[in-house]
Design a protein around this motif. Structure first.
Motif, short mmCIF file in Angstrom:
data_model
loop_
_atom_site.label_atom_id
_atom_site.label_comp_id
_atom_site.label_asym_id
_atom_site.label_seq_id
_atom_site.Cartn_x
_atom_site.Cartn_y
_atom_site.Cartn_z
N ILE A 132 0.84 -1.19 0.00
CA ILE A 132 0.00 0.00 0.00
C ILE A 132 0.88 1.24 0.00
N THR A 133 0.30 2.37 -0.35
CA THR A 133 1.09 3.58 -0.60
C THR A 133 1.18 4.48 0.62
N ALA A 147 6.60 3.20 -3.97
CA ALA A 147 5.22 3.69 -3.91
C ALA A 147 5.19 5.21 -3.87
N VAL A 148 4.17 5.77 -4.47
CA VAL A 148 3.89 7.21 -4.38
C VAL A 148 2.77 7.39 -3.38
N ARG A 149 3.02 8.17 -2.33
CA ARG A 149 2.06 8.26 -1.24
C ARG A 149 0.72 8.81 -1.71
N ALA A 150 -0.34 8.15 -1.25
CA ALA A 150 -1.70 8.56 -1.61
C ALA A 150 -2.10 9.77 -0.78
N LEU A 180 -4.80 3.65 -2.88
CA LEU A 180 -4.20 2.98 -1.72
C LEU A 180 -3.22 1.89 -2.12
N LEU A 181 -3.58 1.07 -3.10
CA LEU A 181 -2.75 -0.07 -3.47
C LEU A 181 -1.59 0.36 -4.36
N HIS A 182 -0.45 -0.30 -4.19
CA HIS A 182 0.75 -0.03 -4.98
C HIS A 182 0.79 -1.04 -6.13
N VAL A 195 -9.64 2.73 0.25
CA VAL A 195 -9.82 2.05 -1.04
C VAL A 195 -10.67 2.88 -1.98
N ALA A 196 -11.70 3.52 -1.43
CA ALA A 196 -12.57 4.35 -2.27
C ALA A 196 -11.82 5.52 -2.88
N GLY A 197 -10.72 5.94 -2.26
CA GLY A 197 -9.92 7.03 -2.81
C GLY A 197 -9.18 6.65 -4.08
N GLY A 198 -9.01 5.35 -4.32
CA GLY A 198 -8.46 4.87 -5.58
C GLY A 198 -6.96 4.79 -5.69
#
Length: 246
Positions: free
Chosen positions: A24-25, A228-231, A100-102, A95-98
């Motif tokens: 995750i980011t 990862a790029v932080r969300a 989160l996952l790397h 997750v709804a923010g789109g």
């Protein structure tokens, strides 16, 4: 059996994944703490004071092992059901923010799954944050910090924070339970504190540009993935509400 990036013929029966800034980011522990405080109706200053203290101590050289224990003391006397309810709500919001996952790490996890590998999440975070992620990704095992609960409430005590060498110890124990040789295991991590995890397997993968992990994978012929790029913190813009405890 599966294979790791860069080693298409290397059989892998277990793949270990660090979570924060690997799969995750974000740093789940801080993001969850902020969400948890908001759900309890605490002012932003409460989170800023708690997180700021932990970050200052880390910057001053206090070990992650110590600050991990200090982090869980913040949940002392909170109901277990509340923490898990907030964990589910926090995860759904992220997750709804789109973002989160790397994607590179999740794609690697999916390739291992497709080829029959057991998937283990390895993290200093705790189950309220990790169980929703394990459910989404179909992970088989969660190796994480386990705060103590008594009479349905968190005591704030953690005997064995899953930091540094503890990650490697748990990975080796899981391999023994499944009679899997380290030569048939892969591990993914993004930070020098994941080194012992990567040392425990035959197929280490460094996620991002950490120099310690990069030197290790270069030395043993492991692989790398982009960092990862932080969300953005989507929970701050979400409508405030208290998560009901069921």
């Amino acid at each position: 059996m599966s294979s790791v990036p860069g080693s298409p013929n290397a059989p892998v029966e277990i793949a270990f994944f660090d979570v924060d800034e690997t799969l995750i980011t974000v740093k789940s522990m801080f993001r969850f703490l902020e969400f948890h405080y908001r759900e309890r109706g605490l002012p932003p200053s409460a989170y800023e004071a708690a997180a700021g203290s932990l970050r200052r101590r880390s910057a001053a050289g206090v070990s992650r092992l110590v600050t991990n224990r200090e982090y869980y003391r913040l949940y002392a006397d909170r109901p277990r059901e509340e923490l898990f309810a907030h964990g589910r709500a926090w995860f759904d919001t992220e997750v709804a923010g789109g973002s989160l996952l790397h994607p590179p790490a999740v794609s690697a996890l999916r390739r291992h799954q497709e080829r029959g590998a057991l998937i283990a999440l390895v993290s200093g975070s705790f189950r309220p944050c990790l169980e929703p992620l394990a459910g989404l990704l179909g992970a088989d095992e969660i190796l994480c910090s386990e705060p103590e609960y008594a009479d349905g409430r968190c005591t704030g005590r953690v005997d064995h924070p899953v930091i540094g060498v503890e990650k490697g110890r748990l990975a080796r124990a899981l391999m023994r339970r499944h009679a899997v040789s380290p030569a048939r295991a892969a591990a993914y991590g993004d930070h020098a504190s994941d080194l012992d995890l990567l040392l425990s397997v035959g197929h280490p993968v460094a996620v991002g540009g950490d120099m310690v992990l990069g030197a290790h994978v270069a030395r043993v012929g492991g692989a790398t993935l982009p960092g990862a790029v932080r969300a953005p913190d989507v929970s701050r813009s979400a409508p405030w509400r208290r998560t009901p405890v069921r």
